[in-house]
Design a protein around this motif. Structure first.
Motif, PDB file in Angstrom:
ATOM      1  N   VAL A  16       0.873  -1.173   0.000  1.00 61.71           N
ATOM      2  CA  VAL A  16       0.000   0.000   0.000  1.00 61.71           C
ATOM      3  C   VAL A  16       0.910   1.222   0.000  1.00 61.71           C
ATOM      4  N   SER A  17       0.674   2.121  -0.950  1.00 64.04           N
ATOM      5  CA  SER A  17       1.475   3.340  -1.054  1.00 64.04           C
ATOM      6  C   SER A  17       0.617   4.538  -0.709  1.00 64.04           C
ATOM      7  N   ARG A  18       1.271   5.629  -0.387  1.00 67.49           N
ATOM      8  CA  ARG A  18       0.557   6.851  -0.022  1.00 67.49           C
ATOM      9  C   ARG A  18       1.229   8.046  -0.698  1.00 67.49           C
ATOM     10  N   GLN A  19       0.380   8.915  -1.253  1.00 62.54           N
ATOM     11  CA  GLN A  19       0.813  10.222  -1.735  1.00 62.54           C
ATOM     12  C   GLN A  19      -0.183  11.226  -1.186  1.00 62.54           C
ATOM     13  N   GLY A  20       0.279  12.058  -0.277  1.00 62.35           N
ATOM     14  CA  GLY A  20      -0.624  12.985   0.405  1.00 62.35           C
ATOM     15  C   GLY A  20      -1.650  12.203   1.191  1.00 62.35           C
ATOM     16  N   GLU A  21      -2.929  12.528   0.989  1.00 69.63           N
ATOM     17  CA  GLU A  21      -4.003  11.838   1.697  1.00 69.63           C
ATOM     18  C   GLU A  21      -4.556  10.644   0.917  1.00 69.63           C
ATOM     19  N   TYR A  22      -3.962  10.335  -0.209  1.00 74.49           N
ATOM     20  CA  TYR A  22      -4.432   9.256  -1.067  1.00 74.49           C
ATOM     21  C   TYR A  22      -3.607   7.998  -0.821  1.00 74.49           C
ATOM     22  N   THR A  23      -4.285   6.867  -0.667  1.00 71.08           N
ATOM     23  CA  THR A  23      -3.592   5.589  -0.597  1.00 71.08           C
ATOM     24  C   THR A  23      -3.956   4.791  -1.850  1.00 71.08           C
ATOM     25  N   PHE A  24      -3.044   3.932  -2.270  1.00 76.47           N
ATOM     26  CA  PHE A  24      -3.302   3.113  -3.445  1.00 76.47           C
ATOM     27  C   PHE A  24      -2.501   1.833  -3.375  1.00 76.47           C
ATOM     28  N   ILE A  25      -2.985   0.847  -4.121  1.00 74.29           N
ATOM     29  CA  ILE A  25      -2.328  -0.456  -4.215  1.00 74.29           C
ATOM     30  C   ILE A  25      -2.444  -0.913  -5.657  1.00 74.29           C
ATOM     31  N   SER A  26      -1.426  -1.597  -6.123  1.00 72.23           N
ATOM     32  CA  SER A  26      -1.406  -2.006  -7.520  1.00 72.23           C
ATOM     33  C   SER A  26      -0.787  -3.387  -7.647  1.00 72.23           C
ATOM     34  N   GLY A  27      -1.227  -4.121  -8.630  1.00 78.33           N
ATOM     35  CA  GLY A  27      -0.690  -5.457  -8.879  1.00 78.33           C
ATOM     36  C   GLY A  27      -1.653  -6.257  -9.717  1.00 78.33           C
ATOM     37  N   GLY A  28      -1.742  -7.546  -9.395  1.00 78.10           N
ATOM     38  CA  GLY A  28      -2.624  -8.436 -10.134  1.00 78.10           C
ATOM     39  C   GLY A  28      -1.950  -9.130 -11.293  1.00 78.10           C
ATOM     40  N   PHE A  29      -0.626  -9.157 -11.265  1.00 80.83           N
ATOM     41  CA  PHE A  29       0.111  -9.783 -12.355  1.00 80.83           C
ATOM     42  C   PHE A  29      -0.037 -11.302 -12.314  1.00 80.83           C
ATOM     43  N   SER A  30      -0.235 -11.858 -11.119  1.00 78.02           N
ATOM     44  CA  SER A  30      -0.423 -13.301 -10.977  1.00 78.02           C
ATOM     45  C   SER A  30      -1.797 -13.578 -10.369  1.00 78.02           C
ATOM     46  N   GLU A  31      -2.221 -14.816 -10.441  1.00 78.92           N
ATOM     47  CA  GLU A  31      -3.504 -15.209  -9.841  1.00 78.92           C
ATOM     48  C   GLU A  31      -3.499 -14.974  -8.333  1.00 78.92           C
ATOM     49  N   GLU A  32      -2.353 -15.214  -7.682  1.00 69.99           N
ATOM     50  CA  GLU A  32      -2.254 -15.012  -6.238  1.00 69.99           C
ATOM     51  C   GLU A  32      -2.454 -13.538  -5.886  1.00 69.99           C
ATOM     52  N   GLU A  33      -1.831 -12.655  -6.664  1.00 70.48           N
ATOM     53  CA  GLU A  33      -2.004 -11.217  -6.418  1.00 70.48           C
ATOM     54  C   GLU A  33      -3.448 -10.794  -6.654  1.00 70.48           C
ATOM     55  N   ARG A  34      -4.076 -11.346  -7.674  1.00 69.52           N
ATOM     56  CA  ARG A  34      -5.477 -11.002  -7.955  1.00 69.52           C
ATOM     57  C   ARG A  34      -6.375 -11.410  -6.794  1.00 69.52           C
ATOM     58  N   ALA A  35      -6.089 -12.557  -6.198  1.00 70.22           N
ATOM     59  CA  ALA A  35      -6.883 -13.011  -5.052  1.00 70.22           C
ATOM     60  C   ALA A  35      -6.724 -12.052  -3.875  1.00 70.22           C
ATOM     61  N   VAL A  36      -5.505 -11.591  -3.632  1.00 71.75           N
ATOM     62  CA  VAL A  36      -5.264 -10.632  -2.547  1.00 71.75           C
ATOM     63  C   VAL A  36      -5.974  -9.311  -2.847  1.00 71.75           C
ATOM     64  N   LEU A  37      -5.907  -8.847  -4.083  1.00 71.01           N
ATOM     65  CA  LEU A  37      -6.555  -7.587  -4.459  1.00 71.01           C
ATOM     66  C   LEU A  37      -8.078  -7.687  -4.348  1.00 71.01           C
ATOM     67  N   ASP A  38      -8.638  -8.851  -4.644  1.00 71.41           N
ATOM     68  CA  ASP A  38     -10.084  -9.039  -4.480  1.00 71.41           C
ATOM     69  C   ASP A  38     -10.502  -8.804  -3.037  1.00 71.41           C
ATOM     70  N   VAL A  39      -9.678  -9.238  -2.103  1.00 74.49           N
ATOM     71  CA  VAL A  39      -9.966  -9.040  -0.677  1.00 74.49           C
ATOM     72  C   VAL A  39      -9.803  -7.566  -0.307  1.00 74.49           C
ATOM     73  N   GLN A  40      -8.814  -6.883  -0.880  1.00 75.65           N
ATOM     74  CA  GLN A  40      -8.526  -5.485  -0.562  1.00 75.65           C
ATOM     75  C   GLN A  40      -9.473  -4.500  -1.256  1.00 75.65           C
ATOM     76  N   ALA A  41     -10.100  -4.904  -2.341  1.00 76.28           N
ATOM     77  CA  ALA A  41     -10.899  -4.007  -3.184  1.00 76.28           C
ATOM     78  C   ALA A  41     -11.926  -3.147  -2.435  1.00 76.28           C
TER      79      ALA A  41
END
Length: 142
Positions: free
Chosen positions: A29-54
Protein backbone atom coordinates in the motif's frame (compact mmCIF):
# COMPACT_ATOMS: atom_id res chain seq x y z
CA UNK A 1 -8.37 -37.45 16.38
CA UNK A 2 -7.02 -34.34 18.12
CA UNK A 3 -3.52 -35.04 16.80
CA UNK A 4 -4.74 -35.10 13.19
CA UNK A 5 -6.59 -31.80 13.59
CA UNK A 6 -3.63 -30.16 15.30
CA UNK A 7 -1.28 -31.43 12.59
CA UNK A 8 -3.57 -30.10 9.88
CA UNK A 9 -3.78 -26.74 11.61
CA UNK A 10 0.02 -26.55 11.87
CA UNK A 11 0.38 -27.35 8.16
CA UNK A 12 -2.16 -24.67 7.22
CA UNK A 13 -0.39 -22.10 9.37
CA UNK A 14 2.98 -22.97 7.87
CA UNK A 15 1.57 -22.71 4.35
CA UNK A 16 0.08 -19.30 5.13
CA UNK A 17 3.36 -18.05 6.60
CA UNK A 18 5.38 -19.10 3.56
CA UNK A 19 3.06 -17.32 1.12
CA UNK A 20 2.31 -14.11 3.04
CA UNK A 21 5.76 -12.48 2.85
CA UNK A 22 5.93 -12.89 -0.93
CA UNK A 23 2.52 -11.29 -1.42
CA UNK A 24 3.23 -8.57 1.13
CA UNK A 25 6.44 -7.60 -0.68
CA UNK A 26 4.76 -7.42 -4.06
CA UNK A 27 1.51 -5.72 -3.01
CA UNK A 28 2.44 -2.70 -0.96
CA UNK A 29 0.00 0.00 0.00
CA UNK A 30 1.47 3.34 -1.05
CA UNK A 31 0.56 6.85 -0.02
CA UNK A 32 0.81 10.22 -1.74
CA UNK A 33 -0.62 12.99 0.41
CA UNK A 34 -4.00 11.84 1.70
CA UNK A 35 -4.43 9.26 -1.07
CA UNK A 36 -3.59 5.59 -0.60
CA UNK A 37 -3.30 3.11 -3.44
CA UNK A 38 -2.33 -0.46 -4.21
CA UNK A 39 -1.41 -2.01 -7.52
CA UNK A 40 -0.69 -5.46 -8.88
CA UNK A 41 -2.62 -8.44 -10.13
CA UNK A 42 0.11 -9.78 -12.35
CA UNK A 43 -0.42 -13.30 -10.98
CA UNK A 44 -3.50 -15.21 -9.84
CA UNK A 45 -2.25 -15.01 -6.24
CA UNK A 46 -2.00 -11.22 -6.42
CA UNK A 47 -5.48 -11.00 -7.96
CA UNK A 48 -6.88 -13.01 -5.05
CA UNK A 49 -5.26 -10.63 -2.55
CA UNK A 50 -6.56 -7.59 -4.46
CA UNK A 51 -10.08 -9.04 -4.48
CA UNK A 52 -9.97 -9.04 -0.68
CA UNK A 53 -8.53 -5.49 -0.56
CA UNK A 54 -10.90 -4.01 -3.18
CA UNK A 55 -13.67 -2.82 -0.79
CA UNK A 56 -11.18 -0.39 0.80
CA UNK A 57 -10.57 1.38 -2.53
CA UNK A 58 -13.51 3.19 -4.18
CA UNK A 59 -11.60 3.97 -7.39
CA UNK A 60 -10.70 0.71 -9.11
CA UNK A 61 -8.81 0.80 -12.39
CA UNK A 62 -8.29 -2.15 -14.71
CA UNK A 63 -5.83 -1.96 -17.59
CA UNK A 64 -6.23 -4.11 -20.68
CA UNK A 65 -4.21 -4.30 -23.86
CA UNK A 66 -5.70 -5.80 -27.01
CA UNK A 67 -8.58 -7.16 -24.93
CA UNK A 68 -6.51 -8.91 -22.25
CA UNK A 69 -5.04 -8.08 -18.85
CA UNK A 70 -2.22 -10.60 -19.14
CA UNK A 71 1.18 -8.92 -19.30
CA UNK A 72 -0.12 -5.42 -18.59
CA UNK A 73 2.04 -3.55 -16.07
CA UNK A 74 4.11 -0.39 -15.90
CA UNK A 75 1.12 1.81 -16.70
CA UNK A 76 1.75 5.41 -15.61
CA UNK A 77 -1.27 6.56 -13.60
CA UNK A 78 -2.14 10.16 -12.74
CA UNK A 79 -5.12 11.10 -10.58
CA UNK A 80 -6.19 14.74 -10.57
CA UNK A 81 -8.84 16.42 -8.45
CA UNK A 82 -11.61 18.71 -9.71
CA UNK A 83 -9.19 21.67 -9.72
CA UNK A 84 -6.75 19.76 -11.93
CA UNK A 85 -4.19 19.36 -9.14
CA UNK A 86 -2.10 16.21 -9.44
CA UNK A 87 -2.89 14.06 -6.39
CA UNK A 88 -1.32 10.72 -7.37
CA UNK A 89 1.34 9.86 -9.90
CA UNK A 90 2.60 6.29 -9.90
CA UNK A 91 3.45 3.32 -12.10
CA UNK A 92 1.25 0.23 -11.85
CA UNK A 93 2.74 -3.10 -10.86
CA UNK A 94 0.07 -4.99 -12.78
CA UNK A 95 -3.29 -4.62 -14.52
CA UNK A 96 -5.10 -3.47 -11.35
CA UNK A 97 -4.67 -0.10 -9.64
CA UNK A 98 -6.93 0.78 -6.69
CA UNK A 99 -7.11 4.27 -5.17
CA UNK A 100 -8.64 5.46 -1.90
CA UNK A 101 -9.11 9.24 -2.02
CA UNK A 102 -9.80 11.17 1.20
CA UNK A 103 -13.25 12.26 -0.01
CA UNK A 104 -15.76 12.03 -2.83
CA UNK A 105 -15.49 14.37 -5.78
CA UNK A 106 -14.70 14.65 -9.47
CA UNK A 107 -11.51 12.96 -10.57
CA UNK A 108 -9.63 12.88 -13.84
CA UNK A 109 -7.61 9.73 -14.29
CA UNK A 110 -4.90 9.51 -16.91
CA UNK A 111 -3.32 6.19 -17.81
CA UNK A 112 -0.38 5.85 -20.17
CA UNK A 113 0.87 2.53 -21.55
CA UNK A 114 3.35 2.02 -24.40
CA UNK A 115 3.09 5.71 -25.35
CA UNK A 116 -0.72 5.56 -25.58
CA UNK A 117 -2.53 7.89 -23.18
CA UNK A 118 -6.17 7.49 -22.14
CA UNK A 119 -8.13 9.87 -19.91
CA UNK A 120 -11.42 9.59 -18.03
CA UNK A 121 -13.19 12.12 -15.82
CA UNK A 122 -15.70 10.65 -13.38
CA UNK A 123 -17.62 11.63 -10.24
CA UNK A 124 -17.18 9.58 -7.09
CA UNK A 125 -20.29 10.09 -4.96
CA UNK A 126 -20.93 8.77 -1.48
CA UNK A 127 -20.19 5.12 -0.83
CA UNK A 128 -20.15 4.11 -4.46
CA UNK A 129 -17.29 2.66 -6.43
CA UNK A 130 -15.79 3.64 -9.75
CA UNK A 131 -14.81 0.59 -11.79
CA UNK A 132 -12.94 1.97 -14.79
CA UNK A 133 -11.47 -0.13 -17.57
CA UNK A 134 -8.73 1.43 -19.67
CA UNK A 135 -8.46 -0.43 -22.97
CA UNK A 136 -5.11 0.10 -24.70
CA UNK A 137 -4.07 -1.07 -28.15
CA UNK A 138 -7.59 -1.44 -29.45
CA UNK A 139 -7.76 -2.84 -32.93
CA UNK A 140 -8.87 -0.03 -35.18
CA UNK A 141 -11.28 -0.64 -38.06
CA UNK A 142 -9.73 -0.16 -41.48
Amino acid sequence: MTTVRSGTLVLLLLAAQTQAPVLADELKVSRQGEYTFISGGFSEEERAVLDVQAPKYPIQLIFRSAGAIDGVKDVTVRVKNVSGDLMVEAVSRGPYFFVNPPASGRFTIEAEFNQEKLTMTKDLVGRRYLHLVFEFNRSKPE
